[in-house]
Design a protein around this motif. Structure first.
Motif, PDB file in Angstrom:
ATOM      1  N   ILE A  97       0.806  -1.230   0.000  1.00 19.33           N
ATOM      2  CA  ILE A  97       0.000   0.000   0.000  1.00 19.33           C
ATOM      3  C   ILE A  97       0.834   1.273   0.000  1.00 19.33           C
ATOM      4  CG2 ILE A  97      -0.318   0.519   2.487  1.00 19.33           C
ATOM      5  CD1 ILE A  97      -3.396   0.409   1.677  1.00 19.33           C
ATOM      6  N   CYS A  98       2.108   1.156   0.326  1.00 22.11           N
ATOM      7  CA  CYS A  98       2.932   2.368   0.490  1.00 22.11           C
ATOM      8  C   CYS A  98       3.108   3.091  -0.850  1.00 22.11           C
ATOM      9  CB  CYS A  98       4.296   1.999   1.066  1.00 22.11           C
ATOM     10  SG  CYS A  98       5.367   3.442   1.151  1.00 22.11           S
ATOM     11  N   PRO A  99       2.614   4.324  -0.969  1.00 21.41           N
ATOM     12  CA  PRO A  99       2.750   5.049  -2.234  1.00 21.41           C
ATOM     13  C   PRO A  99       4.174   5.540  -2.466  1.00 21.41           C
ATOM     14  CG  PRO A  99       1.734   6.449  -0.592  1.00 21.41           C
ATOM     15  CD  PRO A  99       1.899   5.107   0.051  1.00 21.41           C
ATOM     16  N   ALA A 100       4.978   5.573  -1.397  1.00 21.53           N
ATOM     17  CA  ALA A 100       6.350   6.083  -1.537  1.00 21.53           C
ATOM     18  C   ALA A 100       7.304   4.982  -1.979  1.00 21.53           C
ATOM     19  CB  ALA A 100       6.822   6.689  -0.217  1.00 21.53           C
ATOM     20  N   ARG A 101       6.793   3.771  -2.128  1.00 25.00           N
ATOM     21  CA  ARG A 101       7.590   2.630  -2.589  1.00 25.00           C
ATOM     22  C   ARG A 101       8.793   2.359  -1.694  1.00 25.00           C
ATOM     23  NH1 ARG A 101       4.711  -0.610  -5.061  1.00 25.00           N
ATOM     24  NH2 ARG A 101       3.525   0.195  -3.338  1.00 25.00           N
ATOM     25  N   ILE A 102       8.576   2.449  -0.398  1.00 19.24           N
ATOM     26  CA  ILE A 102       9.620   2.028   0.524  1.00 19.24           C
ATOM     27  C   ILE A 102       9.102   0.792   1.261  1.00 19.24           C
ATOM     28  CG2 ILE A 102      10.850   4.209   0.775  1.00 19.24           C
ATOM     29  CD1 ILE A 102       9.182   4.862   3.187  1.00 19.24           C
ATOM     30  N   MET A 103       9.886   0.220   2.139  1.00 18.70           N
ATOM     31  CA  MET A 103       9.507  -1.036   2.795  1.00 18.70           C
ATOM     32  C   MET A 103       9.198  -0.762   4.263  1.00 18.70           C
ATOM     33  SD  MET A 103      10.398  -3.545   0.495  1.00 18.70           S
ATOM     34  CE  MET A 103      11.204  -4.931   1.238  1.00 18.70           C
ATOM     35  N   PRO A 104       7.953  -0.383   4.578  1.00 19.77           N
ATOM     36  CA  PRO A 104       7.659  -0.004   5.964  1.00 19.77           C
ATOM     37  C   PRO A 104       7.978  -1.104   6.977  1.00 19.77           C
ATOM     38  CG  PRO A 104       5.846   0.579   4.508  1.00 19.77           C
ATOM     39  CD  PRO A 104       6.789  -0.232   3.701  1.00 19.77           C
ATOM     40  N   ASN A 105       7.767  -2.365   6.594  1.00 18.85           N
ATOM     41  CA  ASN A 105       8.010  -3.464   7.554  1.00 18.85           C
ATOM     42  C   ASN A 105       9.498  -3.586   7.888  1.00 18.85           C
ATOM     43  OD1 ASN A 105       8.511  -4.266   4.938  1.00 18.85           O
ATOM     44  ND2 ASN A 105       7.726  -6.342   5.193  1.00 18.85           N
ATOM     45  N   LEU A 157      11.941   9.232   2.386  1.00 19.49           N
ATOM     46  CA  LEU A 157      10.916   9.271   1.331  1.00 19.49           C
ATOM     47  C   LEU A 157       9.493   9.091   1.878  1.00 19.49           C
ATOM     48  CD1 LEU A 157      12.556   7.232  -1.575  1.00 19.49           C
ATOM     49  CD2 LEU A 157      12.460   9.697  -1.279  1.00 19.49           C
ATOM     50  N   CYS A 158       9.394   8.690   3.124  1.00 19.61           N
ATOM     51  CA  CYS A 158       8.053   8.499   3.720  1.00 19.61           C
ATOM     52  C   CYS A 158       7.316   9.839   3.728  1.00 19.61           C
ATOM     53  CB  CYS A 158       8.195   7.965   5.149  1.00 19.61           C
ATOM     54  SG  CYS A 158       6.629   8.003   6.049  1.00 19.61           S
ATOM     55  N   ILE A 159       6.104   9.850   3.199  1.00 14.89           N
ATOM     56  CA  ILE A 159       5.330  11.097   3.152  1.00 14.89           C
ATOM     57  C   ILE A 159       4.345  11.178   4.324  1.00 14.89           C
ATOM     58  CG2 ILE A 159       5.554  11.488   0.667  1.00 14.89           C
ATOM     59  CD1 ILE A 159       2.621  10.312   0.519  1.00 14.89           C
ATOM     60  N   GLU A 160       4.453  10.238   5.257  1.00 17.44           N
ATOM     61  CA  GLU A 160       3.670  10.255   6.497  1.00 17.44           C
ATOM     62  C   GLU A 160       2.173  10.189   6.233  1.00 17.44           C
ATOM     63  OE1 GLU A 160       5.166  13.608   8.709  1.00 17.44           O
ATOM     64  OE2 GLU A 160       7.243  13.035   8.292  1.00 17.44           O
ATOM     65  N   CYS A 161       1.791   9.411   5.220  1.00 20.78           N
ATOM     66  CA  CYS A 161       0.370   9.352   4.864  1.00 20.78           C
ATOM     67  C   CYS A 161      -0.435   8.511   5.852  1.00 20.78           C
ATOM     68  CB  CYS A 161       0.195   8.797   3.461  1.00 20.78           C
ATOM     69  SG  CYS A 161       0.633   7.052   3.305  1.00 20.78           S
ATOM     70  N   GLY A 162       0.218   7.599   6.550  1.00 21.15           N
ATOM     71  CA  GLY A 162      -0.468   6.791   7.570  1.00 21.15           C
ATOM     72  C   GLY A 162      -1.137   5.530   7.048  1.00 21.15           C
ATOM     73  N   LEU A 163      -1.013   5.261   5.739  1.00 22.84           N
ATOM     74  CA  LEU A 163      -1.697   4.074   5.218  1.00 22.84           C
ATOM     75  C   LEU A 163      -1.107   2.782   5.775  1.00 22.84           C
ATOM     76  CD1 LEU A 163      -2.454   4.855   1.466  1.00 22.84           C
ATOM     77  CD2 LEU A 163      -4.085   4.545   3.329  1.00 22.84           C
ATOM     78  N   CYS A 164       0.215   2.754   5.982  1.00 20.10           N
ATOM     79  CA  CYS A 164       0.819   1.527   6.510  1.00 20.10           C
ATOM     80  C   CYS A 164       0.284   1.245   7.917  1.00 20.10           C
ATOM     81  CB  CYS A 164       2.343   1.614   6.496  1.00 20.10           C
ATOM     82  SG  CYS A 164       2.991   3.088   7.268  1.00 20.10           S
ATOM     83  N   SER A 165       0.150   2.287   8.738  1.00 20.40           N
ATOM     84  CA  SER A 165      -0.407   2.083  10.086  1.00 20.40           C
ATOM     85  C   SER A 165      -1.836   1.582   9.978  1.00 20.40           C
ATOM     86  CB  SER A 165      -0.433   3.390  10.881  1.00 20.40           C
ATOM     87  OG  SER A 165       0.838   3.930  10.977  1.00 20.40           O
ATOM     88  N   LEU A 179       3.224   2.460  12.494  1.00 22.19           N
ATOM     89  CA  LEU A 179       4.433   2.618  11.686  1.00 22.19           C
ATOM     90  C   LEU A 179       4.685   4.088  11.366  1.00 22.19           C
ATOM     91  CD1 LEU A 179       3.422  -0.321   9.404  1.00 22.19           C
ATOM     92  CD2 LEU A 179       5.465  -0.334  10.817  1.00 22.19           C
ATOM     93  N   ARG A 180       3.635   4.778  11.001  1.00 16.13           N
ATOM     94  CA  ARG A 180       3.790   6.184  10.611  1.00 16.13           C
ATOM     95  C   ARG A 180       4.490   6.978  11.705  1.00 16.13           C
ATOM     96  NH1 ARG A 180       0.979  10.886  11.794  1.00 16.13           N
ATOM     97  NH2 ARG A 180       1.189  12.489  10.204  1.00 16.13           N
ATOM     98  N   GLN A 181       4.011   6.830  12.938  1.00 11.24           N
ATOM     99  CA  GLN A 181       4.589   7.605  14.036  1.00 11.24           C
ATOM    100  C   GLN A 181       6.055   7.237  14.230  1.00 11.24           C
ATOM    101  OE1 GLN A 181       2.869  10.163  15.475  1.00 11.24           O
ATOM    102  NE2 GLN A 181       4.931  10.644  16.205  1.00 11.24           N
ATOM    103  N   GLN A 182       6.374   5.954  14.050  1.00 14.15           N
ATOM    104  CA  GLN A 182       7.781   5.532  14.176  1.00 14.15           C
ATOM    105  C   GLN A 182       8.644   6.244  13.130  1.00 14.15           C
ATOM    106  OE1 GLN A 182       7.972   1.273  13.863  1.00 14.15           O
ATOM    107  NE2 GLN A 182       6.984   0.947  15.838  1.00 14.15           N
ATOM    108  N   PHE A 183       8.097   6.389  11.922  1.00 12.34           N
ATOM    109  CA  PHE A 183       8.888   7.013  10.860  1.00 12.34           C
ATOM    110  C   PHE A 183       8.993   8.537  11.081  1.00 12.34           C
ATOM    111  CE2 PHE A 183       7.012   3.353   8.169  1.00 12.34           C
ATOM    112  CZ  PHE A 183       7.810   2.450   8.859  1.00 12.34           C
ATOM    113  N   VAL A 184       7.911   9.119  11.561  1.00 15.83           N
ATOM    114  CA  VAL A 184       7.946  10.559  11.876  1.00 15.83           C
ATOM    115  C   VAL A 184       9.027  10.806  12.938  1.00 15.83           C
ATOM    116  CG1 VAL A 184       6.641  12.442  12.989  1.00 15.83           C
ATOM    117  CG2 VAL A 184       5.525  10.991  11.282  1.00 15.83           C
TER     118      VAL A 184
HETATM  119  S1  SF4 Z   1       3.341   6.527   6.160  1.00 21.05           S
HETATM  120 FE1  SF4 Z   1       3.705   4.394   5.605  1.00 21.05          FE
HETATM  121  S2  SF4 Z   1       2.545   4.066   3.720  1.00 21.05           S
HETATM  122 FE2  SF4 Z   1       2.739   6.265   3.985  1.00 21.05          FE
HETATM  123  S3  SF4 Z   1       4.595   6.811   2.846  1.00 21.05           S
HETATM  124 FE3  SF4 Z   1       5.244   6.443   4.956  1.00 21.05          FE
HETATM  125  S4  SF4 Z   1       5.868   4.315   4.962  1.00 21.05           S
HETATM  126 FE4  SF4 Z   1       4.653   4.580   3.109  1.00 21.05          FE
END
Ligand code: SF4
Ligand code: SF4
Length: 472
Positions: free
Chosen positions: A401-409, A430-438, A447-452
């Motif tokens: 589902i990640c639109p940024a094409r990175i590997m959230p897992n 590259l994460c755009i913090e969209c929250g779809l992975c969470s 996941l989103r919060q971890q990346f933020v």
């Molecule tokens: S929040 Fe998750 S789904 Fe959205 S861009 Fe970042 S890693 Fe990808």
């Protein structure tokens, strides 16, 4: 997604990932005007801004558009009085209270300063006018979302008439009656920054309003038109810039603004008026009648919610369903950057034997929950989006589902192991913090919060390293 330049050339851009969350509680396009409250409670902080330098005194009478405070750390972006009122500084901590409110009748345009032609700037206009009129808070760096420096000029400004995150106010509520102002705003932007490419982001639908906006943007002759599918989060400026190649030069000044920002700019330049009202959404499954509201900055949250909730206890989120944040404690009025209030029923009880029968009543993006086999109906979310917390089961849904094409897992595992070097290699930037992975994660890992947090830590480390280098 189609990209057209002002000469009419159109090209298609490939998209991957993204998802529209099926959910009940979206606001109708109707805009409800709320009555003037007894007092306004104007927060001195917002997501990015801190209006710590007060410019008014207790008991002072202020007029609409008068500066109440500025954010000194961010180019003195001002907090403006939305109407006439008397300032109270000791009323509520962290807020400026305005009482004895008065809305003077709208004055006609300041004739001499109004531009004679569409896209023409009034005499004496400068970028400082936009800062003074409160327009600057609507402009941001397209890559990072940070406020931008008025002393530099942009290379690209992306103006989005679309907001795809569930419940956030977008063009459907702001465009009716404003299509001309939208086109004029694009021309003005081009006139203010003549060397910059202006990009208008419009939805790829047959909706008459969307078609009208697209036509207006194409006809103004000064904007490149980006037509995007109605799939979240393809309205994200950082993602759009990357996909269309606009972000090719890492040093280019790439700015973004919303439709609201463009309308504020038009109001400031064409009518010499600051935009003192906002259109925000009140939505979510815990709201009786989801709507858009026309309100002033500082409108009391209690008064907005009063009589409009159908589930309690409820959690009020500032912003949309996927990227909003729980309304900070002690926050009493509508903040400067608030785009809407999302209200969810609070989950008060744990699910009995949740590990054994996960999700009879829940749906998910994957087929993780039994609820998947129930009929397709709108989903009534609670604050437990996808069940209870479990470890990563390597299902790969977040990757799909990640639109940024990175590997959230994989990123999650590196952050869990506190290996930020690896997170950098995996392009957490590259994460755009969209929250779809969470949202899709059946283990309910945020996941989103971890990346933020990881991005903030990496940024802080880089700044500290640079400071050390400068000292040496
Ligand atoms: S929040 Fe998750 S789904 Fe959205 S861009 Fe970042 S890693 Fe990808
Ligand atoms: S969606 Fe969640 S459980 Fe599945 S691979 Fe990603 S992090 Fe792991």
């Amino acid at each position: 997604m189609y990209v057209g330049d002002p000469s009419g050339v159109t090209s298609k851009v490939a998209l991957a990932g993204g998802y529209n969350v099926p959910v009940t509680g979206a606001p109708s396009s109707e805009v409800l005007e709320l009555p003037l409250p007894d007092r306004l409670l104007i927060p001195l902080t917002s997501r990015r801004l801190e209006f710590s330098e007060l410019r008014v005194k207790d008991g002072q009478r202020v007029q609409p558009g008068q500066v109440l405070a500025v954010d000194h750390g961010h180019y003195s972006i001002p907090l403006l009085a939305p109407c006439a009122g008397t300032v109270r500084l000791d009323g509520q901590e962290g807020h400026i209270v305005l009482d004895e409110l008065e809305v003077p009748p709208q004055e006609p345009d300041a004739g001499s300063s109004a531009p004679a032609r569409i896209g023409e700037l009034p005499p004496g206009f400068s970028v400082a006018t936009l800062v003074e009129m409160g327009v600057w808070q609507f402009l941001s760096d397209a890559r990072t979302g940070a406020p931008v420096d008025p002393a530099v000029s942009p290379d690209v400004v992306m103006v989005s008439a679309v907001r795809l995150e569930p419940f956030v106010t977008g063009g459907e509520a702001q465009l009716p009656g404003n299509v001309d102002a939208f086109a004029r705003g694009l021309s003005l932007l081009h006139a203010i920054f003549p060397d910059c490419a202006v990009c208008a982001v419009v939805p790829d639908t047959d909706d008459p309003l969307a078609l009208e906006a697209k036509e207006a943007a194409s006809k103004c002759g000064c904007a490149r038109v980006l037509t995007i599918p109605l799939k979240y989060p393809f309205d994200n400026p950082a993602l759009l810039a990357r996909l269309t190649g606009l972000a090719g030069d890492p040093h280019a000044q790439l700015w973004a603004t919303s439709l609201e920002g463009l309308l504020a700019l038009d109001e400031a330049v064409t009518h010499s008026r600051p935009r003192t009202e906002r259109i925000v959404s009140l939505a979510g499954p815990a709201v009786t009648q989801p709507v858009h509201l026309r309100v002033m900055l500082g409108y009391p949250i209690d008064a907005i919610l009063n009589g409009r909730l159908c589930r309690e206890p409820a959690r009020v989120v500032e912003g949309g369903l996927l990227t909003g944040r729980t309304l900070p404690e002690g926050w009493l009025g509508l903040g400067a950057e608030c785009t809407g209030l999302t209200v969810l029923g609070e989950l008060t009880e744990r699910t009995f034997m949740a590990f054994a029968r996960p999700g009879v009543s829940r749906r998910s993006y994957s087929r993780s929950f039994v609820g998947t086999y129930r009929p397709e109906i709108g989903v009534r979310f609670s604050t437990a989006l996808a069940g209870e917390l479990r470890p990563c089961i390597s299902c790969g849904q977040c990757v799909d589902i990640c639109p940024a094409r990175i590997m959230p897992n994989v990123l999650h595992k590196s952050i869990y192991a506190k290996d930020l070097e690896r997170a950098i290699d995996l392009r957490v930037d590259l994460c755009i913090e969209c929250g779809l992975c969470s949202y899709v994660c059946p283990s309910k890992i945020d996941l989103r919060q971890q990346f933020v947090d990881a991005k903030a830590e990496i940024q802080a480390d880089m700044e500290a390293a640079l400071a050390l280098e400068a000292e040496a």
